[in-house]
Motif scaffolding. Structure first.
Motif, PDB file in Angstrom:
ATOM      1  N   CYS A  53      43.005 -36.058   8.044  1.00  0.00           N
ATOM      2  CA  CYS A  53      41.531 -35.869   8.062  1.00  0.00           C
ATOM      3  C   CYS A  53      40.875 -36.234   7.179  1.00  0.00           C
ATOM      4  O   CYS A  53      39.528 -36.933   7.231  1.00  0.00           O
ATOM      5  CB  CYS A  53      41.367 -34.251   8.426  1.00  0.00           C
ATOM      6  N   LYS A  54      41.175 -36.213   5.777  1.00  0.00           N
ATOM      7  CA  LYS A  54      40.738 -36.672   4.902  1.00  0.00           C
ATOM      8  C   LYS A  54      40.579 -38.508   4.777  1.00  0.00           C
ATOM      9  O   LYS A  54      39.328 -39.013   4.697  1.00  0.00           O
ATOM     10  CB  LYS A  54      41.225 -36.457   3.416  1.00  0.00           C
ATOM     11  N   SER A  55      41.502 -38.882   5.406  1.00  0.00           N
ATOM     12  CA  SER A  55      41.566 -40.276   5.517  1.00  0.00           C
ATOM     13  C   SER A  55      40.614 -40.800   6.696  1.00  0.00           C
ATOM     14  O   SER A  55      39.880 -41.819   6.784  1.00  0.00           O
ATOM     15  CB  SER A  55      42.915 -40.893   5.936  1.00  0.00           C
ATOM     16  N   LEU A  56      40.488 -40.062   7.752  1.00  0.00           N
ATOM     17  CA  LEU A  56      39.724 -40.204   8.750  1.00  0.00           C
ATOM     18  C   LEU A  56      38.399 -40.065   8.468  1.00  0.00           C
ATOM     19  O   LEU A  56      37.294 -40.640   8.864  1.00  0.00           O
ATOM     20  CB  LEU A  56      39.857 -39.368  10.018  1.00  0.00           C
ATOM     21  N   CYS A  99      39.210 -32.418  13.487  1.00  0.00           N
ATOM     22  CA  CYS A  99      39.417 -31.850  12.016  1.00  0.00           C
ATOM     23  C   CYS A  99      38.162 -30.937  11.678  1.00  0.00           C
ATOM     24  O   CYS A  99      38.438 -30.089  11.066  1.00  0.00           O
ATOM     25  CB  CYS A  99      38.994 -33.146  11.136  1.00  0.00           C
ATOM     26  N   MET A 100      37.034 -31.084  12.217  1.00  0.00           N
ATOM     27  CA  MET A 100      35.774 -30.034  11.868  1.00  0.00           C
ATOM     28  C   MET A 100      36.266 -28.845  12.416  1.00  0.00           C
ATOM     29  O   MET A 100      36.029 -27.697  11.719  1.00  0.00           O
ATOM     30  CB  MET A 100      34.669 -30.615  12.565  1.00  0.00           C
ATOM     31  N   LEU A 101      37.073 -28.756  13.586  1.00  0.00           N
ATOM     32  CA  LEU A 101      37.407 -27.302  13.990  1.00  0.00           C
ATOM     33  C   LEU A 101      38.370 -26.699  13.159  1.00  0.00           C
ATOM     34  O   LEU A 101      38.644 -25.393  13.043  1.00  0.00           O
ATOM     35  CB  LEU A 101      37.883 -27.543  15.720  1.00  0.00           C
ATOM     36  N   GLN A 102      39.202 -27.611  12.668  1.00  0.00           N
ATOM     37  CA  GLN A 102      40.375 -26.976  12.078  1.00  0.00           C
ATOM     38  C   GLN A 102      40.091 -26.738  10.450  1.00  0.00           C
ATOM     39  O   GLN A 102      40.833 -25.852   9.845  1.00  0.00           O
ATOM     40  CB  GLN A 102      41.601 -28.360  11.886  1.00  0.00           C
TER      41      GLN A 102
END
Length: 564
Positions: free
Chosen positions: A27-30, A278-281
């Motif tokens: 998620c950070k890479s994305l 990713c925002m949901l998690q």
């Protein structure tokens, strides 16, 4: 044995930690890829650069665009309609006003100095409005015959994002339920039901007697059926159920934020779906992206709010140098010079070679005329090809809707369907480009034959007065269409759905609170929009730029705002 079980539990826990850490890293890479993609932001308005209206659905955006932005811009400076597909030459745009439902990711395709304007709305009101509107249009489809075909050269509401998802969803929900309702016995002779007149007055109706009354006597009141709850009845999915559906999360909850971020499922950035996950998690990622959006809208030339629509109109007019006491422009949509041409072959060459690229669709309600004059046989061929491509997109959208609804659907399948849908949209966009280019050729030929191009028509009233008149017409038109559509949703005792202000007030407080929690990010964004509107109006007043709209009765203002 107990030791083995303990080892297995610890192993599973360790694996979960590793997977969680890997997801966080992904998620950070994305997120970094997202920042790299977003290298363009809104530029200040100069009076010469392109203005892009980021139209967030159910924010009175159509009234804002049609009754202010469009009337305040000469026809020759308006970009072609783009609620389905952008049709301007991106390298040298010959127009200065573009409007679409695209999210902010489309700015990457627009000129570097594009100015952005937008309208937002209280998230609870917007969610309720979207729910009501999707049901209204789905109900309208109940009247369609089996042989119904969409109007030629027009794009209707259910072709346009996000209604292309929501309307079929509700139509499929409503049809079997209404079939069951219609199959029930008619109501007993003595039954009365409560009705509402056009001006909101309550009266009573007996279908068997074909009789209406303003008041009932005591004996008649005993046979009065209870009022129908428009948000919880057996004709369509109740609000409490819909708000928890995956499609509501995908398209509506925090939808204003997703559109500002460019992360909707209509995004031009391929990583949008994964970053939404990713925002949901991860609440930290959600907060970081919310902060990013709050800073982004500060760069917009205008950001207003539906709950302060008329103040927003005044502020937008000042920001865009559109004097409300100045001219309003009527006829003259977009000149052929604004249209994006085929990238390689000319229309005639493409037709001869069989490589003619292709059209697409548009928004809000009613349909939009895509024609630019009478069609030649070749244009007819291109139009038919475009319709075939549009049907393919619609079919894939239905497949995508069904896949999203199935919670067990794996991500690989979703990516595959999404890829096919994106490819179909690209083919449709190609088809539309060629159709538009073909029609532009026709316009040029008419000029060769001595036909004069249409000139800008200055309307009779000032921009401010024309806005008032246009907004009132839109209100009346929408009110009439809504009433006629909802007539399709009534029980055999003649109770029907209205979706009025009073009905909204009766929604349980706990349900409203749950909607607020689901839209917490949008609430923060809307709050900031209101702050920016107030701040900019103050600066515009100090600078002597803010003009008031012509006086209109307060009651009429409120009625217009509530109907939009």
């Amino acid at each position: 044995m107990a030791r083995l079980i303990l080892v297995l539990v610890l192993a599973v826990a360790a694996l979960q930690i590793v997977n969680s850490e890997q997801q966080q890293q992904d998620c950070k890479s994305l997120l970094q890829e997202y920042y790299k993609f977003n290298h363009k932001e809104a530029a200040p308005y100069t009076g010469e650069n392109l203005v892009y209206f980021l139209h967030i659905p159910r924010t009175a955006g159509r009234t804002f665009h049609s009754c202010l932005l469009r009337l305040g811009t000469p026809g020759r400076k308006r970009c072609p309609k783009a609620y389905d597909h952008l049709r301007i030459d991106f390298k040298v745009p010959n127009c200065q006003l573009l409007s679409s439902h695209d999210d902010f990711s489309v700015v990457e395709q627009l000129p570097d100095n594009v100015a952005v304007v937008s309208q937002m709305r209280d998230p609870v009101d917007r969610f309720l409005s979207a729910y009501e509107f999707a049901i209204e249009v789905a109900a309208r489809q109940l009247r369609r015959s089996k042989n119904y075909t969409k109007p030629r050269n027009r794009v209707v509401t259910d072709d346009v994002w996000p209604w292309s998802y929501l309307i079929p969803y509700f139509a499929e929900d409503i049809k079997p339920k209404m079939a069951e309702v219609k199959a029930e016995p008619l109501m007993a002779p003595g039954v009365w039901s409560e009705q509402r007149s056009d001006d909101g007055q309550v009266y009573y109706w007996n279908k068997f007697l074909n009789m209406s009354k303003w008041t009932l006597d005591e004996s008649e009141k005993q046979h009065l059926v209870p009022n129908l709850d428009p948000y919880n009845n057996r004709m369509f999915m109740p609000l409490a159920e819909f708000m928890k559906q995956p499609i509501a999360r995908e398209l509506l909850h925090n939808g204003e934020l997703m559109q500002v971020l460019g992360l909707t499922n209509y995004s031009h950035w391929q990583g949008a779906s994964q970053l939404r996950s990713c925002m949901l998690q991860d609440s930290a990622i959600s907060q970081e992206l919310l902060d990013f959006a709050l800073k982004r809208i500060e760069k917009f030339t205008h950001v207003g709010a539906t709950d302060r629509l008329f103040e927003s109109v005044e502020s937008a007019a000042a920001a865009l140098n559109m004097p409300l006491d100045g001219p309003a422009y009527g006829a003259g949509e977009a000149s052929s010079a604004n249209i994006e041409r085929a990238r390689s072959l000319t229309w005639a060459e493409a037709m001869k070679s069989g490589e003619a690229p292709l059209p697409q669709h548009s928004d809000d309600d009613a349909s939009y005329d895509q024609s630019a004059g009478s069609d030649s046989p070749d244009v007819h061929q291109l139009a038919r090809l475009a319709r075939v491509r549009r049907m393919a997109v619609s079919e894939l959208q239905r497949t995508w809707n069904a896949a999203v609804e199935r919670k067990e659907t794996d991500q690989a399948y979703l990516r595959e369907v999404r890829g096919e849908l994106n490819a179909a949209r690209a083919e449709l966009a190609e088809a539309q480009q060629q159709l538009v280019a073909a029609r532009a050729e026709e316009v040029k030929m008419r000029k060769v034959l001595g036909e004069q191009p249409q000139k800008d028509k200055t309307l009779e009233l000032s921009l401010g007065a024309e806005f008032q008149r246009c907004a009132t017409r839109a209100q009346n038109r929408n009110k009439s269409r809504k009433k006629n559509s909802l007539l399709n949703l009534r029980l055999n005792d003649y109770r029907q759905v209205y979706f009025s202000k009073e009905d909204r007030k009766a929604i349980p407080a706990a349900l409203i609170e749950e909607i607020k929690q689901l839209n917490a990010l949008d609430i923060a964004l809307h709050k900031r929009a209101l702050e920016l509107l107030e701040k900019r109006r103050s600066h515009q007043t100090t600078a002597g730029k803010l003009q008031a709209l012509p006086p209109v009765a307060v009651a009429q203002h409120r009625a217009q705002r509530d109907e939009l």
